[in-house]
Design an enzyme around this catalytic site. Structure first.
Site, mmCIF file in Angstrom:
data_model
loop_
_atom_site.group_PDB
_atom_site.id
_atom_site.type_symbol
_atom_site.label_atom_id
_atom_site.label_comp_id
_atom_site.label_asym_id
_atom_site.label_seq_id
_atom_site.Cartn_x
_atom_site.Cartn_y
_atom_site.Cartn_z
ATOM 1 N N ASP A 23 9.332 3.016 2.079
ATOM 2 C CA ASP A 23 8.126 3.775 2.406
ATOM 3 C C ASP A 23 7.869 3.584 3.900
ATOM 4 O O ASP A 23 7.313 2.577 4.324
ATOM 5 C CB ASP A 23 6.937 3.283 1.569
ATOM 6 C CG ASP A 23 5.649 4.046 1.878
ATOM 7 O OD1 ASP A 23 5.600 4.751 2.910
ATOM 8 O OD2 ASP A 23 4.680 3.930 1.095
ATOM 9 N N LYS B 182 2.293 10.979 7.199
ATOM 10 C CA LYS B 182 1.473 10.698 8.378
ATOM 11 C C LYS B 182 1.964 11.450 9.634
ATOM 12 O O LYS B 182 1.697 12.622 9.761
ATOM 13 C CB LYS B 182 1.357 9.186 8.585
ATOM 14 C CG LYS B 182 0.537 8.547 7.448
ATOM 15 C CD LYS B 182 -0.156 7.258 7.827
ATOM 16 C CE LYS B 182 -1.221 6.940 6.773
ATOM 17 N NZ LYS B 182 -0.857 5.909 5.834
ATOM 18 N N PHE C 116 0.860 -1.197 0.000
ATOM 19 C CA PHE C 116 0.000 0.000 0.000
ATOM 20 C C PHE C 116 0.886 1.232 0.000
ATOM 21 O O PHE C 116 1.635 1.475 0.939
ATOM 22 C CB PHE C 116 -0.961 0.052 1.203
ATOM 23 C CG PHE C 116 -1.866 1.250 1.113
ATOM 24 C CD1 PHE C 116 -3.021 1.212 0.331
ATOM 25 C CD2 PHE C 116 -1.538 2.450 1.731
ATOM 26 C CE1 PHE C 116 -3.831 2.342 0.192
ATOM 27 C CE2 PHE C 116 -2.348 3.581 1.602
ATOM 28 C CZ PHE C 116 -3.494 3.517 0.836
HETATM 29 C C1 PLP Z 1 -0.986 6.062 4.348
HETATM 30 C C2 PLP Z 1 0.109 5.537 3.501
HETATM 31 C C3 PLP Z 1 0.426 6.118 2.263
HETATM 32 C C4 PLP Z 1 -0.400 7.223 1.642
HETATM 33 O O1 PLP Z 1 -0.472 8.367 2.433
HETATM 34 P P1 PLP Z 1 -1.639 9.448 2.164
HETATM 35 O O2 PLP Z 1 -1.268 10.587 3.067
HETATM 36 O O3 PLP Z 1 -2.938 8.817 2.532
HETATM 37 O O4 PLP Z 1 -1.582 9.810 0.718
HETATM 38 C C5 PLP Z 1 1.501 5.602 1.565
HETATM 39 N N1 PLP Z 1 2.238 4.592 2.044
HETATM 40 C C6 PLP Z 1 1.978 4.009 3.242
HETATM 41 C C7 PLP Z 1 2.845 2.898 3.735
HETATM 42 C C8 PLP Z 1 0.892 4.448 4.002
HETATM 43 O O5 PLP Z 1 0.608 3.851 5.165
#
Ligand code: PLP
Length: 406
Positions: free
Chosen positions: A223, A252, A138
């Site tokens: 990520d 985040k 994700f």
């Molecule tokens: C939440 C998340 C994203 C996307 O972040 P948004 O601020 O919702 O665009 C990307 N990668 C990971 C691992 C995430 O948990």
């Protein structure tokens, strides 16, 4: 308006791209939220780890309030007096030369992809760069990012899809090794897959990924949007294996639960491929974001929340494993993915039962629930929460036993 009215108006006047639990939050402090009827709940989602430092963290709010009264937005057409400290502080926290600030996580992932491709073209001389990504990843919701999602809900119906990605099995270094070819420029990976159900890869895997990238001369992009900034008991989840990626992708919790703040961090030989006019964001690196982001960096430099996550998380997974109907528990620090016996209840049903008992959590696929409370949570809060979960699961068991055998 009462809870029903708030929900009905929300559902009739907004797209149904979420399926929220039927609770309407009106205020919050620390690890707790209060709904419009005055009921208190322990927040065990923490905005998908955006609220690592708690709701209304006083240090973060003070930085935001002070900045609100001075200047909030300039655009990057000019310099402003909060930018340098944020950029330098975050780069240093990451052990990298520099950062590129954006707003949402998806934008930071897009930035990482663009940087990797441009680096591939300009530094490696690759004409058709490909990036290796993982099954069940994700990374966000843009058209390019969903192009390499393996989740039908996230991907289906949004084609045509962006080419240039190779999907391999998560947790298998061999699969990456086999997928690398002369056009590969990067491996994009979550050190722990959050949305997939808090999947922790096998020991040594991240170190192997690092080694493959180094020997192939390609970029390791971590990520850490959800796994980073204290959640797992270290600043970055990669730290658990002593692994340093070429690029960190952050978001985040970087916004302190106040504003969206994201960034990529890398050395100058990588981020230097982006020159004026080639990438940007109207809001990225704005004064309010930088003031909040600097407060977050200061908090992380003290290490108190990494320590809390480590210490409070230590016994948590064991205690969760002992609960009735729990099939598996994964996680690190104050982060847990719990698989419930699917014949007992769905993840959604467990979350509804938890809500009635004063705990807010979110299911992921099927019968998995995810716990990620703010790192300000206390040991007493956690013990109470485990108790509530045990009570909810026992109730499902009693219900099943009461049913006549078909
Ligand atoms: C939440 C998340 C994203 C996307 O972040 P948004 O601020 O919702 O665009 C990307 N990668 C990971 C691992 C995430 O948990």
């Amino acid at each position: 308006m009462n809870t029903r009215d708030f929900i009905e108006l929300s559902e009739s006047r907004s797209a149904h791209n979420y399926h929220p639990l039927p609770v309407v939050i009106a205020s919050a402090e620390g690890a707790w939220v209060v709904d419009v009827d005055g009921n208190r709940y322990l927040d065990c989602l923490a905005g998908y780890s955006s609220l690592n430092f708690g709701h209304g963290n006083p240090e973060i709010l003070a930085a935001a309030r002070d900045q609100l009264d001075r200047v909030t937005l300039t655009s990057r057409a000019f310099y402003h007096d909060r930018f340098a400290a944020f950029a330098a502080g975050l780069a240093e926290l990451c052990g990298k030369d520099m950062i590129l600030p954006m707003n949402t996580g998806a934008e930071a992932v897009e930035t990482a992809i663009k940087v990797a491709r441009k680096w591939g073209h300009e530094v490696k001389g690759v004409r058709e760069p490909n990036i290796i990504v993982m099954e069940d990843n994700f990374h966000g919701r843009t058209t390019t990012i969903v192009s390499f999602s393996t989740d039908p809900d996230a991907r289906d119906g949004y084609g045509p899809y962006t080419p240039g990605f190779r999907i391999v099995k998560y947790g298998s270094a061999e699969a990456i090794r086999e997928a690398v070819d002369e056009n590969t420029v990067a491996v994009l990976i979550e050190p722990i897959q959050g949305e997939a159900g808090v999947l922790v890869p096998p020991d040594g895997y991240l170190a192997q990924v690092r080694e493959i990238c180094t020997s192939a001369g390609i970029l390791m992009i971590a990520d850490e949007i959800q796994s980073g900034l204290g959640r797992t008991g270290e600043t970055f989840a990669c730290d658990h294996e002593g692994v340093v990626p070429d690029m960190y992708v952050l978001g985040k919790a970087l916004g302190g639960g106040v504003v969206p703040v994201s960034a990529v961090a890398a050395d100058a030989d990588v981020l230097g491929v982006i020159r004026p006019g080639q990438h940007g964001s109207t809001f990225g690196g704005n004064p309010l974001a930088c003031a909040v982001g600097s407060a977050v960096v200061a908090i992380l430099n003290r290490g108190e929340f990494q320590r809390r996550a480590r210490e409070l998380g230590a016994g948590l997974h064991e205690r969760l494993r002992e609960l009735p109907g729990v099939v598996a528990v994964r996680g690190r620090g104050l982060w847990a993915g719990i698989d419930i016996d699917p014949s007992l209840a769905s993840g959604r049903q467990v979350c509804e039962a938890l809500m009635r008992r004063g705990v807010l959590a979110k299911d992921t696929h099927g019968s998995t629930i995810r716990l990620a409370p703010p790192l300000v949570v206390t040991a007493e809060d956690l013990a109470w929460m485990v108790d509530r979960l045990g009570d909810a699961l026992s109730a499902f068991q009693a219900e099943r036993q009461a049913q006549p055998i078909a």
